[in-house]
Design an enzyme around this catalytic site. Structure first.
Site, PDB file in Angstrom:
ATOM      1  N   GLY A 165       8.334 -20.584  12.629  1.00 31.94           N
ATOM      2  CA  GLY A 165       6.572 -20.238  13.653  1.00 31.94           C
ATOM      3  C   GLY A 165       6.420 -18.566  13.978  1.00 31.94           C
ATOM      4  O   GLY A 165       7.409 -18.491  14.086  1.00 31.94           O
ATOM      5  N   HIS A 210       1.077  -1.119   0.160  1.00 25.00           N
ATOM      6  CA  HIS A 210      -0.118   0.091  -0.196  1.00 25.00           C
ATOM      7  C   HIS A 210       1.113   1.347   0.269  1.00 25.00           C
ATOM      8  O   HIS A 210       1.851   1.360   0.858  1.00 25.00           O
ATOM      9  CB  HIS A 210      -0.785   0.165   1.302  1.00 25.00           C
ATOM     10  CG  HIS A 210      -1.859  -1.328   1.202  1.00 25.00           C
ATOM     11  ND1 HIS A 210      -2.993  -1.426   0.643  1.00 25.00           N
ATOM     12  CD2 HIS A 210      -1.570  -2.244   1.905  1.00 25.00           C
ATOM     13  CE1 HIS A 210      -3.313  -2.209   1.097  1.00 25.00           C
ATOM     14  NE2 HIS A 210      -2.557  -3.261   1.647  1.00 25.00           N
TER      15      HIS A 210
END
Length: 183
Positions: free
Chosen positions: A138, A111
């Site tokens: 993770g 963006h």
């Protein structure tokens, strides 16, 4: 050039284009179907209709979510643990024998920084490439445009903001290479 072609080419595009909305809704529905299926073989069959290209012996744990699915490519023997998210406005390629830990997020859309431009909802996307024989720990976040070389390990909780050369151990926020992995 339609909005989809602009999107996957890295050109500014309008994510509110009717075609893109329909493609996302299709992917979200397939993801929901995948995540609610209890049988692993049935899940794999659903996954093959969602992912653009999927190699042999891939295993993806629910919950798995993506924007389009068709822009994702898995090599052979790729493993994604639970709660992975891939925002695939640009191509995402994951090489063979790569393991992805739980809660990993891979982002391709970008963006604009300027709020006036951002308020127009126009965005663009850059591909993410993860090499072969990698282990992504993770809760890693991989940002748009990143290339992770073959044989890399990215430590749990890292945020990958720059390319990582092959056979590297990278950790932290932002992720930094702390060691070369000898083969």
């Amino acid at each position: 050039m339609d909005e989809y072609q602009k999107m996957i080419s890295g050109i500014e595009y309008n994510p509110n284009d009717k075609c893109l909305i329909e493609l996302r809704e299709k992917a979200w529905n397939k993801s929901r179907e995948f995540n609610n299926e209890l049988n692993a073989l049935a899940r794999y069959k659903i996954l093959k209709t969602l992912i653009g290209k999927i190699g042999d012996k891939c295993f993806v744990m629910p919950n798995f979510n993506c924007d389009y699915g068709c822009n994702i490519e898995f090599g052979d023997n790729v493993y994604l643990n639970m709660n992975c998210v891939i925002l695939d406005s640009a191509p995402v390629k994951i090489g063979s024998n790569t393991m992805i830990g739980p809660n990993v997020h891979i982002y391709t859309p970008i963006h604009p920084l300027d709020y006036k431009t951002r308020n127009t909802l126009i965005e663009y996307a850059k591909p993410v490439i993860i090499g072969e024989n990698c282990w992504i720990g993770g809760s890693v976040v991989i940002l748009p445009g990143i290339k992770i070389g073959d044989g890399c390990v990215i430590g749990a909780g890292s945020v990958v903001t720059k390319n990582i050369s092959e056979n590297s151990l990278a950790v932290g926020n932002p992720a930094k290479v702390i060691k070369t992995i000898l083969q």
